[in-house]
Design a protein around this motif. Structure first.
Motif, PDB file in Angstrom:
ATOM      1  N   GLU A 121       0.850  -1.194   0.000  1.00  0.00           N
ATOM      2  CA  GLU A 121       0.000   0.000   0.000  1.00  0.00           C
ATOM      3  C   GLU A 121       0.888   1.246   0.000  1.00  0.00           C
ATOM      4  O   GLU A 121       1.231   1.772   1.055  1.00  0.00           O
ATOM      5  N   GLU A 122       1.269   1.684  -1.162  1.00  0.00           N
ATOM      6  CA  GLU A 122       2.138   2.854  -1.305  1.00  0.00           C
ATOM      7  C   GLU A 122       1.291   4.063  -1.706  1.00  0.00           C
ATOM      8  O   GLU A 122       0.651   4.063  -2.751  1.00  0.00           O
ATOM      9  N   TRP A 123       1.292   5.074  -0.835  1.00  0.00           N
ATOM     10  CA  TRP A 123       0.604   6.331  -1.155  1.00  0.00           C
ATOM     11  C   TRP A 123       1.571   7.159  -1.988  1.00  0.00           C
ATOM     12  O   TRP A 123       2.467   7.822  -1.453  1.00  0.00           O
ATOM     13  N   VAL A 124       1.392   7.094  -3.282  1.00  0.00           N
ATOM     14  CA  VAL A 124       2.386   7.559  -4.245  1.00  0.00           C
ATOM     15  C   VAL A 124       2.623   9.062  -4.108  1.00  0.00           C
ATOM     16  O   VAL A 124       1.687   9.857  -3.947  1.00  0.00           O
ATOM     17  N   SER A 125       3.906   9.422  -4.178  1.00  0.00           N
ATOM     18  CA  SER A 125       4.354  10.823  -4.219  1.00  0.00           C
ATOM     19  C   SER A 125       3.999  11.603  -2.966  1.00  0.00           C
ATOM     20  O   SER A 125       3.867  12.823  -3.009  1.00  0.00           O
ATOM     21  N   ARG A 126       3.875  10.892  -1.833  1.00  0.00           N
ATOM     22  CA  ARG A 126       3.618  11.598  -0.574  1.00  0.00           C
ATOM     23  C   ARG A 126       4.904  11.887   0.196  1.00  0.00           C
ATOM     24  O   ARG A 126       4.881  12.638   1.157  1.00  0.00           O
ATOM     25  N   SER A 127       6.009  11.269  -0.167  1.00  0.00           N
ATOM     26  CA  SER A 127       7.252  11.488   0.576  1.00  0.00           C
ATOM     27  C   SER A 127       8.391  11.782  -0.391  1.00  0.00           C
ATOM     28  O   SER A 127       8.396  11.337  -1.543  1.00  0.00           O
ATOM     29  N   ASP A 128       9.360  12.530   0.102  1.00  0.00           N
ATOM     30  CA  ASP A 128      10.539  12.849  -0.705  1.00  0.00           C
ATOM     31  C   ASP A 128      11.320  11.589  -1.058  1.00  0.00           C
ATOM     32  O   ASP A 128      11.911  11.500  -2.138  1.00  0.00           O
ATOM     33  N   THR A 129      11.340  10.620  -0.150  1.00  0.00           N
ATOM     34  CA  THR A 129      12.078   9.373  -0.410  1.00  0.00           C
ATOM     35  C   THR A 129      11.516   8.651  -1.623  1.00  0.00           C
ATOM     36  O   THR A 129      12.266   8.201  -2.502  1.00  0.00           O
ATOM     37  N   TRP A 130      10.179   8.533  -1.705  1.00  0.00           N
ATOM     38  CA  TRP A 130       9.565   7.881  -2.864  1.00  0.00           C
ATOM     39  C   TRP A 130       9.803   8.694  -4.134  1.00  0.00           C
ATOM     40  O   TRP A 130      10.132   8.126  -5.185  1.00  0.00           O
ATOM     41  N   LYS A 131       9.637  10.017  -4.044  1.00  0.00           N
ATOM     42  CA  LYS A 131       9.805  10.850  -5.234  1.00  0.00           C
ATOM     43  C   LYS A 131      11.209  10.706  -5.809  1.00  0.00           C
ATOM     44  O   LYS A 131      11.389  10.555  -7.025  1.00  0.00           O
ATOM     45  N   LYS A 132      12.215  10.754  -4.959  1.00  0.00           N
ATOM     46  CA  LYS A 132      13.604  10.637  -5.442  1.00  0.00           C
ATOM     47  C   LYS A 132      13.846   9.259  -6.057  1.00  0.00           C
ATOM     48  O   LYS A 132      14.491   9.137  -7.102  1.00  0.00           O
ATOM     49  N   ALA A 133      13.330   8.216  -5.399  1.00  0.00           N
ATOM     50  CA  ALA A 133      13.530   6.863  -5.923  1.00  0.00           C
ATOM     51  C   ALA A 133      12.798   6.674  -7.249  1.00  0.00           C
ATOM     52  O   ALA A 133      13.322   6.032  -8.176  1.00  0.00           O
ATOM     53  N   ALA A 134      11.583   7.237  -7.359  1.00  0.00           N
ATOM     54  CA  ALA A 134      10.825   7.115  -8.609  1.00  0.00           C
ATOM     55  C   ALA A 134      11.489   7.892  -9.733  1.00  0.00           C
ATOM     56  O   ALA A 134      11.570   7.418 -10.873  1.00  0.00           O
ATOM     57  N   ASP A 135      11.976   9.100  -9.433  1.00  0.00           N
ATOM     58  CA  ASP A 135      12.641   9.920 -10.450  1.00  0.00           C
ATOM     59  C   ASP A 135      13.914   9.259 -10.974  1.00  0.00           C
ATOM     60  O   ASP A 135      14.265   9.428 -12.146  1.00  0.00           O
ATOM     61  N   SER A 136      14.579   8.516 -10.109  1.00  0.00           N
ATOM     62  CA  SER A 136      15.811   7.836 -10.538  1.00  0.00           C
ATOM     63  C   SER A 136      15.552   6.441 -11.097  1.00  0.00           C
ATOM     64  O   SER A 136      16.502   5.715 -11.424  1.00  0.00           O
ATOM     65  N   GLY A 137      14.277   6.051 -11.201  1.00  0.00           N
ATOM     66  CA  GLY A 137      13.928   4.759 -11.799  1.00  0.00           C
ATOM     67  C   GLY A 137      14.176   3.558 -10.929  1.00  0.00           C
ATOM     68  O   GLY A 137      14.217   2.430 -11.419  1.00  0.00           O
ATOM     69  N   LYS A 138      14.271   3.757  -9.607  1.00  0.00           N
ATOM     70  CA  LYS A 138      14.537   2.633  -8.711  1.00  0.00           C
ATOM     71  C   LYS A 138      13.274   1.938  -8.220  1.00  0.00           C
ATOM     72  O   LYS A 138      13.335   0.813  -7.737  1.00  0.00           O
ATOM     73  N   VAL A 139      12.140   2.623  -8.308  1.00  0.00           N
ATOM     74  CA  VAL A 139      10.876   2.034  -7.854  1.00  0.00           C
ATOM     75  C   VAL A 139       9.806   2.315  -8.891  1.00  0.00           C
ATOM     76  O   VAL A 139       9.927   3.244  -9.710  1.00  0.00           O
ATOM     77  N   GLN A 140       8.743   1.506  -8.859  1.00  0.00           N
ATOM     78  CA  GLN A 140       7.616   1.700  -9.768  1.00  0.00           C
ATOM     79  C   GLN A 140       6.306   1.539  -9.003  1.00  0.00           C
ATOM     80  O   GLN A 140       6.215   0.734  -8.075  1.00  0.00           O
ATOM     81  N   ALA A 141       5.302   2.317  -9.408  1.00  0.00           N
ATOM     82  CA  ALA A 141       3.956   2.184  -8.870  1.00  0.00           C
ATOM     83  C   ALA A 141       3.137   1.344  -9.843  1.00  0.00           C
ATOM     84  O   ALA A 141       3.004   1.708 -11.011  1.00  0.00           O
ATOM     85  N   ILE A 142       2.602   0.227  -9.345  1.00  0.00           N
ATOM     86  CA  ILE A 142       1.880  -0.722 -10.191  1.00  0.00           C
ATOM     87  C   ILE A 142       0.436  -0.837  -9.704  1.00  0.00           C
ATOM     88  O   ILE A 142       0.183  -1.142  -8.534  1.00  0.00           O
ATOM     89  N   GLY A 143      -0.520  -0.645 -10.600  1.00  0.00           N
ATOM     90  CA  GLY A 143      -1.929  -0.883 -10.300  1.00  0.00           C
ATOM     91  C   GLY A 143      -2.450  -0.110  -9.104  1.00  0.00           C
ATOM     92  O   GLY A 143      -1.876   0.903  -8.686  1.00  0.00           O
ATOM     93  N   HIS A 144      -3.529  -0.632  -8.518  1.00  0.00           N
ATOM     94  CA  HIS A 144      -4.169  -0.006  -7.363  1.00  0.00           C
ATOM     95  C   HIS A 144      -4.730  -1.100  -6.465  1.00  0.00           C
ATOM     96  O   HIS A 144      -5.682  -1.792  -6.860  1.00  0.00           O
ATOM     97  N   PRO A 145      -4.197  -1.293  -5.272  1.00  0.00           N
ATOM     98  CA  PRO A 145      -4.763  -2.316  -4.369  1.00  0.00           C
ATOM     99  C   PRO A 145      -6.195  -2.003  -3.969  1.00  0.00           C
ATOM    100  O   PRO A 145      -6.965  -2.900  -3.660  1.00  0.00           O
ATOM    101  N   PHE A 146      -6.557  -0.711  -3.973  1.00  0.00           N
ATOM    102  CA  PHE A 146      -7.941  -0.279  -3.770  1.00  0.00           C
ATOM    103  C   PHE A 146      -8.046   1.151  -4.285  1.00  0.00           C
ATOM    104  O   PHE A 146      -7.045   1.833  -4.498  1.00  0.00           O
ATOM    105  N   THR A 147      -9.246   1.595  -4.489  1.00  0.00           N
ATOM    106  CA  THR A 147      -9.482   2.964  -4.949  1.00  0.00           C
ATOM    107  C   THR A 147     -10.536   3.608  -4.053  1.00  0.00           C
ATOM    108  O   THR A 147     -11.267   2.930  -3.339  1.00  0.00           O
TER     109      THR A 147
END
Length: 629
Positions: free
Chosen positions: A95-121
């Motif tokens: 359950e990743e709340w996308v783009s809520r933290s600087d850590t996720w943003k930096k990792a996503a911008d550098s291509g180290k992590v990916q957001a896949i699908g939606h466990p719920f909406t």
């Protein structure tokens, strides 16, 4: 001719069955994951909130049963787990709340992590009050109204009565920083205490306890969750979302001049880039895996009400809702999972029979709930009385000039040891705490520790004397002390929190229970080791039992008593970080914040402060311990 035809037909039938068998085998093989067949374990983030725990358990069951994967989970908070995902130390965050933290943003911008699908909406979040408060304050519907002094009084913080209390997320969660920024943006940071519990369960326990007692409460929360599923809450309105506002709120370096509601939540399965690259068939599964929000909330309520393990509930979900998860996988995989649900797989060599197991979990939880509902006001009154003493002590320490407190410690060091070098070292170390910017936090920690130690002495010394004087008391007391010394300190926190609320009072209670046994044991030992001839001499001089205790036994037992006090103080300091998990402020909170936000410098600074304080108090009490009676 007939016999020949029969042989040919039989051969054809065998060939046909073989083809069918091969086809089934191929289909079954298609359900296996090459990534998992390589022997790699898929490590999940061990999320510590209900929906995260359930979704993690659900996907682990599907991967193990349908794809032959080995899975594991590693506990942690949001920021540390996101960093671990970027480093591929874990592979999936359920359950990743996308783009809520600087850590996720930096990792996503550098291509180290990916957001896949939606466990719920359809997730929601915001600032809430219990619905029953609408009868008391029917006009309260917007966060802007919280600036009114009458609402700060309504949500009064027990530890700082001049302010209200806003119950924030636990330290280190992404929402904690956003809510802190909102308090400043709404101009509420001077009127409300930004109160951060140390853990998600502590936060939930505080909300449930207040709700059961119909107490005023202002707090942040979200859905899906068991809390939102079973409690009636009222969501306070906030200014409309805007990209610029939200960008500023989620940035540590931005100026928080404007607050707004959160955007529509983008919640995804977070995966490491390496996992996405090497396990495309599993990424495809995650992309399809979405649980309807109402169904998710219902499962979370079931887990909370019945105290069911998330993995057991995940299995129940797979059994009762195939119409949902069959859409995520192909037919052979679905058939394989369905077949496995009726099978008991023995994973250990030695398994204790289920029919012989018992659990005290539900009765204990029921008893605590009944205590809170029926006698909550009494416990709150006790909490208020203890808190008034704590605040008076805090005020006394806080009113002392820094140089006077250092001089007091130096005086105690000289009195106990008669060593100038130690006295000067104590003064220099106390000054170092102030130089590191930790003075106020040290005073808070010192206050909590001294009050806990004084209560420990008041309870421990008489109890130890009783054990030394009576064999029956000693026999009854020893097993209880063994339990108190071996029981993890964490166990005391939740019942203390449920009964006394978040903050210093439950922290002191848990600390006293944890550090009391050495005081009792060493008091008993010191009295028992006094020479019988000395007692007989006192009796010959006509001393009464009280005079014997005061003039003979306690002075001779002083080394043992001081050793008990020394051990109790050290154990109390060891509880500093643990107590911060239920809202105790001070150096422990800084250590916890440093751990949960990956701020190594902050954690190290606070850790140094705790070490210095422990050294100073240890040397002072050892000096009294070693002095000859």
């Amino acid at each position: 001719m007939i016999r020949r035809f029969g042989l040919v037909g039989l051969a054809g039938l065998n060939l046909f069955c073989l083809c069918i068998s091969l086809g089934v085998t191929d289909a079954a093989a298609a359900t296996k994951s090459p990534f998992c067949q390589s022997g790699r374990t898929i490590t999940f983030a061990g999320l510590n909130w209900e929906s995260g725990e359930f979704l993690t358990a659900l996907m682990r069951e599907i991967l193990e049963r349908g794809y032959g994967c080995k899975t594991d989970s590693v506990p942690g908070n949001t920021v540390t787990l996101e960093q671990a995902l970027a480093d591929d130390n874990i592979q999936v965050i359920a359950e990743e709340w996308v783009s809520r933290s600087d850590t996720w943003k930096k990792a996503a911008d550098s291509g180290k992590v990916q957001a896949i699908g939606h466990p719920f909406t359809g997730a929601t979040e915001g600032w809430y009050i219990p619905d029953y408060l609408k009868a008391t304050v029917p006009d309260l519907h917007d966060v802007s109204q919280l600036a009114d002094p009458k609402y700060a009084t309504l949500f009064r913080d027990p530890e700082q009565p001049g302010k209200g209390r806003f119950l924030n997320c636990p330290s280190g969660w992404t929402c904690e920083g956003v809510n802190t920024a909102k308090l400043a943006a709404y101009g509420l940071d001077e009127r409300y205490v930004d109160f951060r519990p140390g853990t998600g369960p502590a936060m939930d326990a505080a909300i449930v306890s207040a709700y059961q007692q119909k107490q005023p409460l202002l707090f942040y929360y979200w859905s899906p969750s068991a809390i939102a599923g079973k409690l009636k809450l009222f969501n306070l309105q906030e200014p409309a979302y805007s990209d610029a506002c939200w960008k500023a709120l989620t940035s540590k370096s931005a100026r928080h001049a404007q607050g707004c509601a959160a955007p529509e939540a983008d919640i995804a399965w977070g995966v490491s880039a390496d996992f996405a690259r090497h396990a495309p068939e599993l990424v495809e599964l995650l992309d399809k895996a979405t649980v309807p929000l109402d169904l998710l909330n219902a499962n979370l309520v079931t887990i909370g009400d019945n105290q069911i393990d998330p993995r057991a509930q995940a299995v129940a979900f797979l059994k009762h809702h195939p119409e949902v998860w069959h859409l995520w996988v192909d037919a052979p995989t679905a058939a394989q999972i369905d077949a496995s649900l009726d099978m008991t797989v023995t994973k250990a060599k030695s398994v204790f029979p289920n029919r012989l197991t018992i659990s005290i979990r539900q009765p204990v939880n029921t008893a605590i709930d009944q205590l809170v509902k029926q006698h909550g006001s009494a416990f709150r009154a006790i909490s208020g009385a203890v808190l008034s003493i704590v605040l008076a002590f805090d005020g006394l320490l806080g009113a002392m000039p820094w140089w006077l407190l250092i001089a007091t410690f130096m005086g105690l060091a000289w009195w106990s040891s008669r060593r100038w070098l130690l006295t000067l070292v104590v003064g220099a170390l106390m000054f170092a705490i102030g130089a590191l910017g930790l003075w106020d936090l040290m005073v808070q920690t010192l206050s909590l520790m001294l009050i806990s130690s004084m209560l420990g002495v008041l309870v421990g010394v008489p109890t130890g004397l009783g054990a030394a004087k009576s064999r029956k008391v000693k026999a009854a007391l020893m097993p209880l002390l063994d339990i108190m010394q071996t029981m993890p300190g964490f166990v005391y926190l939740i019942p203390a929190l449920m009964l006394f609320g978040l903050g210093k009072v439950p922290a002191i209670l848990a600390t006293v229970i944890f550090c009391l046994p050495p005081m009792i044991r060493l008091t008993q030992l010191g009295i028992e080791q006094i020479d019988r001839d000395i007692r007989e001499a006192g009796e010959a001089f006509g001393l009464t039992p009280l005079q014997m205790l005061w003039r003979v036994e306690l002075p001779l037992a002083r080394p043992s008593l001081m050793a008990g006090l020394n051990q109790m103080i050290m154990l109390a300091l060891s509880m500093v970080v643990v107590a911060s998990m239920i809202g105790a402020r001070g150096l422990g909170e800084q250590v916890l914040n440093g751990i949960q936000t990956l701020d190594v410098g902050q954690g190290l600074e606070a850790g140094i402060g705790i070490v210095i304080l422990a050294f100073v108090l240890d040397r002072i009490t050892q000096g009294f311990w070693r002095r000859r009676p």
